[in-house]
Scaffold this motif. Structure first.
Motif, PDB file in Angstrom:
ATOM      1  N   THR A 119       0.859  -1.186   0.000  1.00 18.81           N
ATOM      2  CA  THR A 119       0.000   0.000   0.000  1.00 18.81           C
ATOM      3  C   THR A 119       0.891   1.230   0.000  1.00 18.81           C
ATOM      4  N   LYS A 171      -1.984   0.346   9.442  1.00 18.04           N
ATOM      5  CA  LYS A 171      -1.756   1.531   8.611  1.00 18.04           C
ATOM      6  C   LYS A 171      -1.129   2.661   9.422  1.00 18.04           C
ATOM      7  N   PRO A 224      -5.568  -1.730  14.030  1.00 21.21           N
ATOM      8  CA  PRO A 224      -6.263  -1.273  12.827  1.00 21.21           C
ATOM      9  C   PRO A 224      -7.482  -0.460  13.230  1.00 21.21           C
ATOM     10  N   LYS A 225      -8.028   0.271  12.271  1.00 24.19           N
ATOM     11  CA  LYS A 225      -9.221   1.060  12.546  1.00 24.19           C
ATOM     12  C   LYS A 225     -10.358   0.087  12.813  1.00 24.19           C
ATOM     13  N   ARG A 226     -10.889   0.149  14.022  1.00 25.67           N
ATOM     14  CA  ARG A 226     -11.900  -0.831  14.398  1.00 25.67           C
ATOM     15  C   ARG A 226     -13.264  -0.432  13.871  1.00 25.67           C
ATOM     16  N   PHE A 227     -14.088  -1.418  13.523  1.00 19.47           N
ATOM     17  CA  PHE A 227     -15.472  -1.168  13.160  1.00 19.47           C
ATOM     18  C   PHE A 227     -16.215  -0.798  14.423  1.00 19.47           C
ATOM     19  N   GLY A 228     -17.004   0.232  14.341  1.00 25.03           N
ATOM     20  CA  GLY A 228     -17.809   0.589  15.505  1.00 25.03           C
ATOM     21  C   GLY A 228     -17.262   1.768  16.270  1.00 25.03           C
ATOM     22  N   GLU A 229     -16.046   2.221  15.892  1.00 29.85           N
ATOM     23  CA  GLU A 229     -15.549   3.385  16.604  1.00 29.85           C
ATOM     24  C   GLU A 229     -16.210   4.648  16.113  1.00 29.85           C
ATOM     25  N   VAL A 230     -16.624   4.621  14.803  1.00 33.04           N
ATOM     26  CA  VAL A 230     -17.353   5.766  14.255  1.00 33.04           C
ATOM     27  C   VAL A 230     -18.813   5.397  14.261  1.00 33.04           C
ATOM     28  N   VAL A 231     -19.545   5.794  15.279  1.00 40.38           N
ATOM     29  CA  VAL A 231     -20.927   5.335  15.368  1.00 40.38           C
ATOM     30  C   VAL A 231     -21.810   6.065  14.369  1.00 40.38           C
ATOM     31  N   LYS A 232     -21.609   7.384  14.289  1.00 46.66           N
ATOM     32  CA  LYS A 232     -22.423   8.148  13.353  1.00 46.66           C
ATOM     33  C   LYS A 232     -21.506   8.830  12.353  1.00 46.66           C
ATOM     34  N   ASN A 233     -21.957   8.961  11.143  1.00 43.48           N
ATOM     35  CA  ASN A 233     -21.148   9.673  10.172  1.00 43.48           C
ATOM     36  C   ASN A 233     -21.354  11.171  10.342  1.00 43.48           C
TER      37      ASN A 233
END
Lengths: 288, 321, 443
Positions: free
Chosen positions: B208, B264, B311-320
């Motif tokens: 990458t 990353k 890594p960037k975890r799923f669920g850390e950004v709850v709302k966009n």
């Protein structure tokens, strides 16, 4: 020369300073510990195998010192000898328990239990057991992938590559219970080693109905209860189409072994019988 | 159907990706740089590269087969890459026996003694280069003059970076450095060729952008800031980018799978570290070239970086937002 | 730009050989075996015994506990026995064996094909009907639908998302259902909206089903509140959490349920089953199963009753090919390989995939080369290679910190790994152990 002197002086000063700091910190943060704990720990075999139920020998030693009675505490690796030593150090009494050994209750080798499909997943019994009942018709039997061998810290259990079944090495097994915990099918049991290392057990854990079990494996227990009827000491129970010999009640009289129609009951380390009824097989008398 | 059914856990398909595909992809990406090297250094480049590959593959096979007694997997491509990269890091007039020692060190000490592919801490080619640089400084720092456009054989001469330090007026044009007409080790020639390789690696998703871009940007920014205050050639970002082993290091050496971080954010930290250490060594250190040492030092930090980044975890950004 | 989920993802070959094949019926065999566990939760208690006469739709298994679903007979006939039978779990579990006689349905069931659009029932009545009918998640997860429709106290639903993605390669059962029963699905969606008291529903469809997207977009115009959202073709677009991220741009936090971000997700097959349950009083007794594979003669979409052995469906598709290596119940990424063709179709059997031998065997596993591809593709943002190593060394605390319980078992990591490491095998094992530890801590 002055460079040498200043170098020696500087490093010497740093060394002395560090030593002083270490000394004072060691004194300040010293943990008071009962000196007997260390004494008991010295007497233990230092295998840190967890067989006693504690996470290590130090932890077990701690428990021994702090316990009211020693009845529930037993080191399977050190055995009676070690427990007596510990009892002597602490001035407590220990119960005498019989030496146990791991017993593999499955005889479904490649010859006796035909393979019906090919397992191509990871070589791990827990993973295979979560996927399905195995590559034979018996969904209770040994998968032969070696989780027990992996778990043994005493090199006392190995998978025989020809039969694909685990075999216990008698002199090395300490009955610590690691293989019992590791087996996802609960096939391994800790049983009394018995006088002259003789023991009798039903080498099957199949709970299917007799006909189904027999179809899958030649030496399966079919729950016919002939052994139960033959036993003069009421040492055999039948539950869920499976016979089970109760350790404490069995007197090693050997009456159940020849009556089993599928040769599912094994007798280890006995001398050969004088009369040989056709049902008894050679491998039933000696086990490596 | 007579065969027994096969039973295994999901998933039941595979992408078809393999270690070989990735390794040979890297070799393909190195082709442009290799072609420039042959153009500039003629037959010597070919011989050194071929011998280096031979030594690396040979040593790996022998060590795996006879010392470690495991199944040798020399054709997975990783030993070949080590061979090529080691060759690209040395002058084309290096004596063959020194090259062989370098290969033995790279493969035997840095790679196989740690457990083979996947288990080494340090980049074998970089460590090999540094081993040779420290053990044979004279042979490793006398380069032939590039014989571009002429048929004369190369004569020993200095590189851009050593000139930068001691002789700042005799630098080649930046255009020449970009295209590759300068002195130096075999693979360090053409930034253009190496960038083509980078494009290939990114297109094939072999690596990458994070490591190469963070190294290049941090070098450019660090020197750029200094250049703004004191515009001497020593601080010129373009010279730093296009000369020496920076491009080769940033694109092919620092991006080695095994020795670089896994996340990353970790890769960015690693890249910035390499960039800063490289420039520091080049400007204020004893060696004119700093990339190798920078990469080696950051390799040592990789396990730490792996431990502290996720890594960037799923669920850390709850709302966009 | 098509909407899609924001972390990870892969793009396996679609291989939709059975796309466009009209749904075809299959003859009912002489005997069916209906397992008493076809859902997540406790197995059902049988309410019939040997000798009982049953019709299609007769209750044969009753729920046990809250998370459970009723099971109904899919045929008419006599109960032979309640005995253990091999099912898709790989083990023998309790099942009802029925000797088939005729094809009589329970009186209350409306067997006509007429579309019934009106539904005047209240939310509670709808949920009760769904519960009675034993409707479960038809995407393969088989979670009891009525449980999902009752939000826990303190939560409220804002949007219903209908999962019409079908991201697994090969499978086309949902696609065909969408093309042939469009209106019924839309009515079912409206009923679900009523059940959870929302006025907004989005049907997410992957962009490789353009005919379904256009048909639904046109037809949905007459159904207020329902919008169609085409989605990028990427796996696992149909994963519940990924779908929510793609459609409403919210990510369900670790350990939480979708309702915590105001969303309830239902599979499109479930929406159809809800229509049949509520409007036609028909319990869940049959479903569409895709039978497919590279060497299968007639890949097809079969409407099969629960309890029919998988073997019968394979026969309809042209029989078991000579090259068969593996038979998978479900799709190639998350389906379960089976050891016998006698295993019956259940509520969760979305497809039967036959994989040729040369594609069935795994390659030899090599050491991890830290290429990080598994990390890049993991849709939950985990570190699969680390989690596998932690599981191998029984480091359960570190595995828990590494969020091993977040794993949705999609298989993207194992699919991608160039070293052919069985990442998911070990992560699944570790996940089970860690969840066991968490449960033990709570007690």
């Amino acid at each position: 020369m002055s460079v040498l002197l200043s170098a020696v002086a500087t490093l010497g000063a740093i060394g002395a300073g560090s030593a002083a700091i270490l000394y004072f910190v060691g004194r300040k943060f010293h943990v008071e510990e009962d000196p007997r704990i260390e004494e008991v720990q010295e007497a233990l075999p230092a295998a840190n195998c967890g067989g006693c139920g504690f996470p290590g020998c130090a932890s077990f030693a701690n428990a021994c010192v702090k316990a009211e009675t020693m009845d529930d505490l037993y080191c399977p690796v050190g055995g009676q000898e070690t427990m007596d030593k510990v009892a002597e150090i602490l001035g407590k009494t220990v119960a005498t328990s019989a030496k146990k050994i791991a017993v593999v209750r499955c005889s479904g080798s490649c010859d006796e239990r035909p393979q019906l499909n090919l397992y191509d997943g990871s070589s791990n019994c827990a993973i295979a057991a979560a996927l399905y009942g195995g590559d034979t018709g018996c969904s209770f039997g040994c998968l032969g992938l070696g989780d027990c061998e992996e778990s043994c810290t005493f090199d006392a259990i190995h998978i025989n590559p020809i039969t694909r079944l685990p075999e216990v090495v008698e002199d090395k097994c300490t009955a610590c219970g690691a293989c019992v915990k590791a087996c996802p099918k609960d096939i391994i049991e800790l049983r009394k080693q018995g006088p002259k290392s003789r023991r009798i057990y039903v080498s099957c854990v199949n709970k299917d109905k007799g006909a189904v079990a027999r179809k899958a494996c030649n030496v399966a227990c079919i729950g016919c209860s002939k052994c139960q009827q033959a036993c003069p000491f009421e040492a055999i129970t039948i539950e869920n189409n499976l016979a089970f010999i109760i350790d404490d009640k069995c007197r090693l009289c050997r009456k159940c072994v020849p009556v089993c129609p599928t040769n599912s009951i094994l007798e280890l380390n006995f001398p050969p019988r004088k009369e040989t009824p056709p049902a008894v097989k050679e491998e039933a008398t000696v086990n490596a | 159907m007579n065969n027994k059914l096969i039973v295994s856990p999901s998933p039941h398909v595979h992408s078809g990706d393999s270690i070989e595909k990735n390794m040979y992809g890297v070799l393909i990406a190195l082709i442009p740089a290799f072609l420039v090297a042959i153009y500039v250094f003629r037959l010597d480049a070919l011989i050194i590269t071929a011998l280096s590959v031979l030594f690396c593959v040979g040593f790996e096979y022998l060590i795996a087969r006879f010392i470690l007694k495991t199944e040798p997997s020399v054709f997975d491509g990783s030993a070949i890459i080590t061979g090529v990269l080691l060759a690209f890091n040395v002058p084309s007039n290096l004596p063959v026996w020194i090259l062989a020692l370098g290969a033995l060190f790279s493969i035997g000490v840095v790679k196989m003694s740690f457990g083979g592919l996947g288990n080494n801490i340090f980049n074998p080619a970089i460590a090999g280069r540094i081993f040779l640089l420290i053990s044979f400084p004279a042979q490793m720092t006398t380069w032939p003059t590039p014989s571009v456009g002429s048929t004369t054989d190369a004569v020993t001469s200095a590189t851009v970076l050593s000139n930068l330090r001691f002789n700042p007026d005799s630098l080649p044009a930046i255009k020449d450095m970009f295209l590759g007409f300068e002195g130096g080790s075999i693979g360090e020639m053409s930034a253009l060729a190496l960038l083509l390789g980078l494009a290939y690696l990114l297109w094939k998703k072999i690596i990458t952008w994070h490591i190469p871009v963070s190294i290049i940007l941090s070098v450019a920014l660090f020197t750029g800031i200094l250049f703004i205050f004191n515009p001497i050639p020593m601080f010129n970002p373009l010279i730093h980018l296009f000369s020496g082993g920076l491009m080769l290091g940033a694109i092919f050496m620092a991006t080695d799978y095994v020795t670089s971080p896994m996340t990353k954010s970790g890769m960015l930290i690693y890249g910035v570290g390499i960039g800063l250490i490289t420039v520091s060594i080049r400007l204020w250190g004893a060696y004119p070239e700093g990339v190798s040492f920078a990469i080696l030092l950051m390799n040592a930090f990789t396990p730490l970086i792996n431990n502290y980044t996720t890594p960037k975890r799923f669920g850390e950004v709850v709302k966009n937002g | 730009m098509l909407k899609t989920f924001r972390i990870g993802g892969i793009h396996p070959k679609e291989n939709k050989f059975s796309a466009g094949k009209a749904i075809q019926p299959i003859a009912i065999p002489a005997q069916v075996i209906i397992p008493l566990t076809q859902h997540i939760g406790a197995p059902c208690q049988p309410v019939v015994k040997k000798g009982d006469k049953v019709k299609v739709g007769t209750l044969i298994g009753k729920t046990v506990g809250f998370v459970s679903a009723n099971i109904h007979s899919s045929v008419s006939g006599t109960v032979l026995k309640i005995d253990k039978a091999l099912d898709v779990s790989g083990y023998k579990r309790d099942a009802v064996f029925i000797q088939v006689e005729g094809d009589q349905w329970e009186e209350k069931i409306d067997c006509s094909e007429t579309l019934i659009k009106e539904c005047t029932l209240s939310s509670k009545e709808i949920i009760d009907k769904i519960s009675e009918a034993g409707v479960v998640g038809m995407g393969g997860a088989t979670f009891p639908t009525h449980v999902k429709l009752i939000p826990p106290p303190g939560t409220k639903a804002e949007t219903l998302i209908v999962n019409a993605v079908e991201c697994e390669p090969y499978l086309t059962s949902d696609h065909q259902l969408m093309m042939e029963r469009t209106e019924e699905i839309l009515v079912g969606t409206t009923i679900l909206m009523k059940a959870i008291n929302v006025d907004k529903a989005v049907i997410g469809i992957e962009n490789n089903k353009k005919d379904a997207i256009s048909k639904f977009t046109t037809t949905a115009k007459s159904y207020p509140g329902i919008t169609i959202q085409p989605l990028k073709v990427q796996y696992p677009q149909g994963g519940e959490k990924q779908l929510i991220d793609a459609v409403v741009r919210r990510q369900v936090p670790s350990g939480a349920l979708p309702i915590s971000v105001g969303v309830v997700v239902q599979n499109v097959g479930t929406a159809f089953a809800v229509y049949e349950a509520v409007q036609k009083n028909k319990p869940l007794v049959e479903r569409i199963v895709t039978v497919t594979g590279k060497d299968v003669k007639n890949p097809c979409n079969v409407l099969a009753r629960v309890g029919i052995p998988v073997n019968n469906l394979i026969d309809i598709a042209g029989g078991l090919p000579e090259t068969t290596g593996k038979i998978v119940c479900g799709g190639p990424m998350m389906g379960k390989a089976i050891a016998s063709v006698e295993i019956p179709v259940t509520k969760g059997t979305s497809g039967i995939l036959i994989i040729p031998t040369f594609e069935s065997k795994r390659d030899r596993m090599k050491d991890c080369i830290r290429c990080t591809k598994c990390i890049h593709v993991c849709p939950m943002g985990l570190n699969p290679t680390l989690l596998m190593t932690l599981t191998e060394y029984s480091e359960w605390d570190r595995a828990e910190k590494g969020r091993i319980t977040d794993c949705i078992e999609c298989g993207s990591c194992s699919y991608t790994c160039p070293s052919d490491r069985p990442l998911l095998d070990y992560i699944r094992l570790g996940k089970g152990k860690v969840m066991g530890n968490i449960r033990a801590r709570k007690n």
